[in-house]
Design a protein around this motif. Structure first.
Motif: not given
Lengths: 259, 259, 259
Positions: C38-59
């Motif tokens: 659900g990132i806004r089309p072409h929303g690079i900064k929004q995706a960068a923000f969510l990735l930063k706050h997500s990746f460490k929770f994964f195995p």
């Protein structure tokens, strides 16, 4: 074993969840993949289009379950189709017809054996009560002839046709995606056979495009471009913008190519 | 082992994704099934309704995690409920209460053992930090008494009641789905006990319906129909149209049945 | 092996479904987890923000595939990054840059070996044709150096900076979530270093907040509150309401802290 799901259920209700639950309750080993649940309510043509452009990417043997079913519970049939590479389960309303042009049909079964239905079977939700359990039992290796008798043909949808008059080819927008890209019914081969190596003008809403791009980035911001897209269709787009909004276009908007 | 998820997180943020990540990081063998993440923010009654109509379709032993939690971090309890057939994990705000009327409760645990929480535990996201890891450890076979002490009761939600006065039964719309179908709080048994074999008139917004359909297709386009739906409730619909928009009705709209 | 997906594809088209199909067609053993589509089309900064706050929770070992790709098909690179704990696959447009500050980079590969691409490779959908198969082959244990040559750096995104002038710290809203909570670029440590144990006033849109809550429920309904949220950032919220709508605020709205 993969079961794919393509429906107009949306994601707000519990319809997708319980459909999956019913499948897992019968066969917990399947892998469930959503193609989309965002088909417009009763959007048979839209689902037929997406299925056509999706089914081949799945592993051989995948069971594709398509539930866009405005006439649920009427006399329309429920069908299970075996092709050279896949299985398809859907109401017989044309939703499978575009995909089935591209993979050879081996057998069509009219689903009728309620031994494999969820009980009690509701009047309104055959996705849960019929299509889901049939897919699950099929994935377990039950022979398809157990589910009903063999029939001959299936219903089809009619899509708008491209017309060619003298030096003008006229198609139209048949789909627009999440980015607002306008996908036409003009495929690459048709386009190339028509234009050969001649100069051409693509016209949409009085905007003119004179070349095919190979990347959205080739066009300046705010200028419409034409590109062959991942559906292998002629697509009208705007670099980093929403062509559907920008050109106030949607399904049915004419796109012409003049030589 | 299946873990189902029902939340008001929506699908735009990373909330669902990280909740699943936390679970898989503890037990990579679980099967995660979304019931819905489209509950209105803080829509406890909506979630309670969908859970009630979903949980039984899942395999026995499924762990149902429900996170609709407007009072996260307050003194409201976190609970884990074992029933005859399932486990339920949720804030104790009534969201489980409709489902738990239909499956016998064996034990209620107030979750308190932070040994099983994700650290550091945030103030705002117990779905990720408490409910997800508790569900994952439970799926691994940790005894439920390890998570906290046994308590007696749970909070409940109050749903609007059906009233019967003389020859008139009055209910209301309690849910509308992706198709705009209006689901009432009048269930099939209640309807049949009231109408027996008498003639009846269903009235909604000054439209009158005199029979129960067994398929949406039985009604002409544009004419409201009544049907018992997949929730087993009386539903007001329009064949291939959106009854909610058409009748300008939503949650709370009265539906009466007169004999 | 887990593969996570974070894209701006939306859920209405078949883009997510076929991306997953391509992966499963190569390696049917992977576990696919959606961070968000659900990132806004072409929303690079929004995706960068969510990735930063997500990746460490994964195995550990998870392959994070991020496709927000407005310049698909241009000269921008496709990259595969190995860090101490994860793999990341994305266009090199900055979308990985916030996450990669937090996990040590071991190697960066510029993806170029089309032996591992889906053929024919489209001009518009490298998520399906390049990122998906590379992720799948990587998950099967193919050495990352097979996919292309090692390069030195990656592109970065610039986020708005917090400024401090005398006794005033000025930040801004950088994200708002499904509940309308306003997430700022002021993290907990920065806030605490600035305010120490002094009194402070948080100002947004001429509303003033004088304390940090530890639960949304601490505030009266309709009164803005400040809380450190699950992103560990200062968040402005309204108890059981939508702060974004209530305060008519969104990305870029200033939030100041005065001592």
């Amino acid at each position: 074993m993969v079961i794919s799901l393509l429906t107009d259920f949306g994601l707000s209700d519990n319809f997708v969840g319980v459909t999956k639950a019913v499948i897992l309750n019968i066969n917990s080993e399947v892998e469930l993949i959503d193609i989309s649940h965002g088909i417009r309510p009763h959007g048979i043509k839209q689902a037929a289009f997406l299925l056509k452009h999706s089914f081949k990417f799945f592993p051989r043997g995948t069971i594709h379950v398509v539930v866009v079913d405005p006439t649920v519970g009427s006399t329309r049939k429920n069908i299970l189709v075996e092709t050279d590479n896949y299985y398809f389960i859907a109401p017989d309303n044309g939703v499978l017809s575009l995909a089935l042009r591209e993979d050879k049909i081996r057998k069509i079964i009219q689903i009728s054996n309620d031994e494999y239905f969820l009980k009690p079977t509701s009047d309104t939700f055959q996705g849960r009560d019929i299509f889901a359990p049939i897919a699950a039992y099929l994935s377990e290796g039950i022979s398809i002839t157990r589910f009903g008798k063999t029939i001959k043909g299936i219903s089809t949808v009619k899509l708008p046709k491209v017309t060619i008059k003298k030096n003008c080819l006229i198609g139209e927008v048949v789909y627009f995606d999440n980015f607002g890209n306008l996908i036409t019914n003009i495929d690459k081969k048709l386009f190339q056979d028509f234009t050969r190596k001649d100069k051409f003008m693509i016209r949409i809403k009085n905007r003119i495009i004179k070349r095919i791009a190979h990347s959205y980035s080739e066009a300046k911001l705010g200028i419409p471009l034409a590109i062959f897209d991942s559906f292998d269709m002629l697509e009208i787009s705007i670099n980093q913008d929403n062509a559907s909004k920008f050109l106030q276009s949607k399904i049915g908007t004419k796109v012409s190519i003049e030589k």
